[in-house]
Design a protein around this motif. Sequence first.
Motif, PDB file in Angstrom:
ATOM      1  N   TYR A   1       0.723 -25.323 -24.408  1.00 51.05           N
ATOM      2  CA  TYR A   1       0.278 -24.451 -23.301  1.00 51.05           C
ATOM      3  C   TYR A   1       1.235 -23.279 -23.082  1.00 51.05           C
ATOM      4  CZ  TYR A   1      -0.339 -23.382 -18.235  1.00 51.05           C
ATOM      5  OH  TYR A   1      -0.490 -22.773 -17.014  1.00 51.05           O
ATOM      6  N   LEU A   2       2.535 -23.571 -23.040  1.00 52.56           N
ATOM      7  CA  LEU A   2       3.513 -22.508 -22.778  1.00 52.56           C
ATOM      8  C   LEU A   2       4.164 -21.975 -24.046  1.00 52.56           C
ATOM      9  CD1 LEU A   2       5.262 -24.126 -19.678  1.00 52.56           C
ATOM     10  CD2 LEU A   2       3.414 -22.436 -19.722  1.00 52.56           C
TER      11      LEU A   2
ATOM     12  N   ASP B   1       5.655 -27.462 -34.473  1.00 58.13           N
ATOM     13  CA  ASP B   1       4.912 -28.421 -33.654  1.00 58.13           C
ATOM     14  C   ASP B   1       4.464 -29.587 -34.523  1.00 58.13           C
ATOM     15  OD1 ASP B   1       3.562 -27.606 -30.666  1.00 58.13           O
ATOM     16  OD2 ASP B   1       2.854 -29.460 -31.599  1.00 58.13           O
TER      17      ASP B   1
ATOM     18  N   VAL C   1       3.657 -24.793 -13.487  1.00 59.20           N
ATOM     19  CA  VAL C   1       3.133 -23.516 -13.988  1.00 59.20           C
ATOM     20  C   VAL C   1       1.638 -23.402 -13.674  1.00 59.20           C
ATOM     21  CG1 VAL C   1       2.869 -22.032 -16.007  1.00 59.20           C
ATOM     22  CG2 VAL C   1       4.814 -23.601 -15.858  1.00 59.20           C
TER      23      VAL C   1
ATOM     24  N   ASN D   1      10.400 -39.953 -27.638  1.00 58.57           N
ATOM     25  CA  ASN D   1      10.016 -38.649 -28.179  1.00 58.57           C
ATOM     26  C   ASN D   1      10.933 -37.562 -27.619  1.00 58.57           C
ATOM     27  OD1 ASN D   1       7.978 -36.949 -29.643  1.00 58.57           O
ATOM     28  ND2 ASN D   1       7.717 -36.084 -27.600  1.00 58.57           N
TER      29      ASN D   1
ATOM     30  N   ARG E   1       0.287 -32.944 -28.808  1.00 55.56           N
ATOM     31  CA  ARG E   1      -0.511 -32.614 -27.632  1.00 55.56           C
ATOM     32  C   ARG E   1      -1.999 -32.674 -27.934  1.00 55.56           C
ATOM     33  NH1 ARG E   1      -3.092 -32.756 -24.294  1.00 55.56           N
ATOM     34  NH2 ARG E   1      -3.364 -31.581 -22.375  1.00 55.56           N
TER      35      ARG E   1
ATOM     36  N   ARG F   1       4.968 -33.945 -21.788  1.00 50.72           N
ATOM     37  CA  ARG F   1       5.318 -33.356 -20.504  1.00 50.72           C
ATOM     38  C   ARG F   1       4.498 -33.795 -19.283  1.00 50.72           C
ATOM     39  NH1 ARG F   1       1.160 -31.056 -18.055  1.00 50.72           N
ATOM     40  NH2 ARG F   1       0.068 -29.338 -19.080  1.00 50.72           N
TER      41      ARG F   1
ATOM     42  N   ASP G   1       7.923 -33.300 -36.899  1.00 49.78           N
ATOM     43  CA  ASP G   1       8.251 -34.043 -35.683  1.00 49.78           C
ATOM     44  C   ASP G   1       9.765 -33.979 -35.444  1.00 49.78           C
ATOM     45  OD1 ASP G   1       8.656 -35.978 -33.740  1.00 49.78           O
ATOM     46  OD2 ASP G   1       7.126 -37.318 -34.563  1.00 49.78           O
TER      47      ASP G   1
ATOM     48  N   TYR H   1       8.823 -39.672 -17.227  1.00 52.48           N
ATOM     49  CA  TYR H   1       8.885 -38.359 -17.883  1.00 52.48           C
ATOM     50  C   TYR H   1      10.033 -37.537 -17.300  1.00 52.48           C
ATOM     51  CZ  TYR H   1       8.079 -33.343 -17.734  1.00 52.48           C
ATOM     52  OH  TYR H   1       8.278 -31.989 -17.737  1.00 52.48           O
TER      53      TYR H   1
ATOM     54  N   LYS I   1      13.863 -35.946 -18.910  1.00 58.13           N
ATOM     55  CA  LYS I   1      14.446 -34.602 -18.805  1.00 58.13           C
ATOM     56  C   LYS I   1      15.880 -34.664 -18.262  1.00 58.13           C
ATOM     57  CE  LYS I   1      10.924 -31.867 -19.845  1.00 58.13           C
ATOM     58  NZ  LYS I   1      10.948 -30.975 -21.000  1.00 58.13           N
TER      59      LYS I   1
HETATM   60  P1  NAD Z   1       2.434 -28.941 -23.973  1.00 61.06           P
HETATM   61  O1  NAD Z   1       2.267 -30.411 -24.106  1.00 61.06           O
HETATM   62  O2  NAD Z   1       1.209 -28.100 -23.894  1.00 61.06           O
HETATM   63  O3  NAD Z   1       3.349 -28.387 -25.168  1.00 61.06           O
HETATM   64  C1  NAD Z   1       4.374 -29.136 -25.780  1.00 61.06           C
HETATM   65  C2  NAD Z   1       4.188 -29.009 -27.288  1.00 61.06           C
HETATM   66  O4  NAD Z   1       5.231 -29.744 -27.947  1.00 61.06           O
HETATM   67  C3  NAD Z   1       2.855 -29.583 -27.774  1.00 61.06           C
HETATM   68  O5  NAD Z   1       2.187 -28.639 -28.573  1.00 61.06           O
HETATM   69  C4  NAD Z   1       3.262 -30.824 -28.578  1.00 61.06           C
HETATM   70  O6  NAD Z   1       2.389 -31.084 -29.650  1.00 61.06           O
HETATM   71  C5  NAD Z   1       4.667 -30.479 -29.016  1.00 61.06           C
HETATM   72  N1  NAD Z   1       5.518 -31.663 -29.240  1.00 61.06           N
HETATM   73  C6  NAD Z   1       5.699 -32.729 -28.428  1.00 61.06           C
HETATM   74  N2  NAD Z   1       6.551 -33.606 -28.986  1.00 61.06           N
HETATM   75  C7  NAD Z   1       6.926 -33.085 -30.186  1.00 61.06           C
HETATM   76  C8  NAD Z   1       7.775 -33.531 -31.221  1.00 61.06           C
HETATM   77  N3  NAD Z   1       8.404 -34.719 -31.155  1.00 61.06           N
HETATM   78  N4  NAD Z   1       7.933 -32.750 -32.328  1.00 61.06           N
HETATM   79  C9  NAD Z   1       7.277 -31.552 -32.423  1.00 61.06           C
HETATM   80  N5  NAD Z   1       6.453 -31.084 -31.460  1.00 61.06           N
HETATM   81  C10 NAD Z   1       6.272 -31.858 -30.360  1.00 61.06           C
HETATM   82  O7  NAD Z   1       3.371 -28.713 -22.690  1.00 61.06           O
HETATM   83  P2  NAD Z   1       3.670 -27.368 -21.854  1.00 61.06           P
HETATM   84  O8  NAD Z   1       2.921 -27.443 -20.580  1.00 61.06           O
HETATM   85  O9  NAD Z   1       3.546 -26.197 -22.738  1.00 61.06           O
HETATM   86  O10 NAD Z   1       5.193 -27.598 -21.511  1.00 61.06           O
HETATM   87  C11 NAD Z   1       6.209 -27.176 -22.388  1.00 61.06           C
HETATM   88  C12 NAD Z   1       7.563 -27.600 -21.848  1.00 61.06           C
HETATM   89  O11 NAD Z   1       7.760 -27.056 -20.546  1.00 61.06           O
HETATM   90  C13 NAD Z   1       7.704 -29.110 -21.718  1.00 61.06           C
HETATM   91  O12 NAD Z   1       8.989 -29.495 -22.154  1.00 61.06           O
HETATM   92  C14 NAD Z   1       7.549 -29.359 -20.246  1.00 61.06           C
HETATM   93  O13 NAD Z   1       8.261 -30.473 -19.838  1.00 61.06           O
HETATM   94  C15 NAD Z   1       8.100 -28.078 -19.635  1.00 61.06           C
HETATM   95  N6  NAD Z   1       7.491 -27.819 -18.323  1.00 61.06           N
HETATM   96  C16 NAD Z   1       6.149 -27.565 -18.211  1.00 61.06           C
HETATM   97  C17 NAD Z   1       5.599 -27.336 -16.960  1.00 61.06           C
HETATM   98  C18 NAD Z   1       4.125 -27.048 -16.774  1.00 61.06           C
HETATM   99  O14 NAD Z   1       3.699 -26.859 -15.616  1.00 61.06           O
HETATM  100  N7  NAD Z   1       3.336 -26.961 -17.821  1.00 61.06           N
HETATM  101  C19 NAD Z   1       6.416 -27.382 -15.818  1.00 61.06           C
HETATM  102  C20 NAD Z   1       7.771 -27.646 -15.972  1.00 61.06           C
HETATM  103  C21 NAD Z   1       8.303 -27.861 -17.227  1.00 61.06           C
END
Ligand code: NAD
Length: 389
Positions: free
Chosen positions: A11-12, A31, A211, A118, A35, A100, A74, A181, A185
């Motif tokens: 997502y981000l 990646d 977010v 993970n 997800r 996340r 991974d 979770y 962190k």
């Molecule tokens: P997301 O799940 O959409 O993206 C995370 C990506 O990491 C995914 O594409 C997933 O496939 C990949 N991934 C996970 N484990 C992996 C591994 N072992 N090896 C390789 N790739 C791996 O999450 P997001 O919403 O984009 O969040 C990104 C980061 O920001 C996270 O660390 C999350 O904790 C942090 N965050 C997000 C939010 C929010 O509101 N979305 C808020 C605070 C913090």
Amino acid sequence: MRILVLGGDGYLGWPTALHLSDCGHEVAVADNFARRSYDHEMGVQSLAPIESLQTRVAAWREVSGKDIQAYYGDLVDGEFTVDMIRDFRPDTIVHFAEQRAAPYSMIDRKHAVYTQQNNVVGNLNVLFAIEEVDPEIHLVKLGTMGEYGTPNIDIEEGWIDVEHKGRTDRMLFPKKPGSFYHLSKVHDSHNIEFACRIWGLRATDLNQGVVYGQETPQTVRDPRLATRFDYDAIFGTVLNRFVIQAVLGHPLTVYGSGSQTRGVIDIRDTVECIRLAAENPAEAGEFRVFNQMTESFSVEEIAKVVANGYEGSVDVEYLTNPRVEQAEHYYNVVHTGLVELGLDPHLLSNTLIHSLFRVAEQHKHRVDTAAMRPTVQWREASSPMRGLN
Ligand code: NAD
């Protein structure tokens, strides 16, 4: 600058990679598509359709003329992680690649163990790879405001001066996280601070708020560049979920009294914060922490913003809170570090809400309404998974 975005299909991560590439940096993404597999496991999908990483990268090349290199692997695999970093030789690594969702980590033992393994092992592998390949690499790591919980004192940016029995010291700010979770962190933050202190690594821990939003100036350049838009009770963040409920004519589901307060941030500010952190690196040996949020709202206030912004009528339904969290609490967060680096925040305005209503309206036929009801109960060590034994 050469910047490697871990979790660059998420997502981000994806919009961040586009923003950094657009700003002239040499970008690669990595990646393991975990997800996308949680979607299959949960029987849900992003509201806005998303393309494969290969198609996204090709579309970006077509619209911008710029290349984004992609690695599939991974982070829990230490060999893969070190080989990739040796191959790309980044100046900065932006680490988004973790499981996340707090509710996902609270489903049962298997999901809690997976989340911590993970996240904590992947992050450790990144730290060891940086130390081995080039300790000058700046790690920009995504943490969360949920690490702090809701203490009855102001939340500082990672560090606090403590006076105890006449003596003083600068300590890591105490943490009181609210899920397995969020605990992962906290463990990451400790491991990173330790690596900075003993190996002299440089790192920025970004404790990010919740977010909201789905579009950035780069993702709107082509529908194939869209990022995810999750609305389900496991992965949907609160404002995004409320927007979809409003568009469907469903009540906005507020957990508990709705007075629990959280820090939030617009997705356009997230990507800009990452650029600012990358272009202004921490010093060697420094564990720098920023609170990456721009405003605080109670869940009930967020529901009101959505209800007031929507043209049709909107009801609010108060559900028994499936989580264990304080309803009435003090919440005052210091978040000046990124503003001092130049962040000019987008505050929650009707403009953004309207663009979200438009996206939700366009894709509402894809919604599975049952997926919006919370099923994971914090008070039980094991919750049933929707439709699965
Ligand atoms: P997301 O799940 O959409 O993206 C995370 C990506 O990491 C995914 O594409 C997933 O496939 C990949 N991934 C996970 N484990 C992996 C591994 N072992 N090896 C390789 N790739 C791996 O999450 P997001 O919403 O984009 O969040 C990104 C980061 O920001 C996270 O660390 C999350 O904790 C942090 N965050 C997000 C939010 C929010 O509101 N979305 C808020 C605070 C913090």
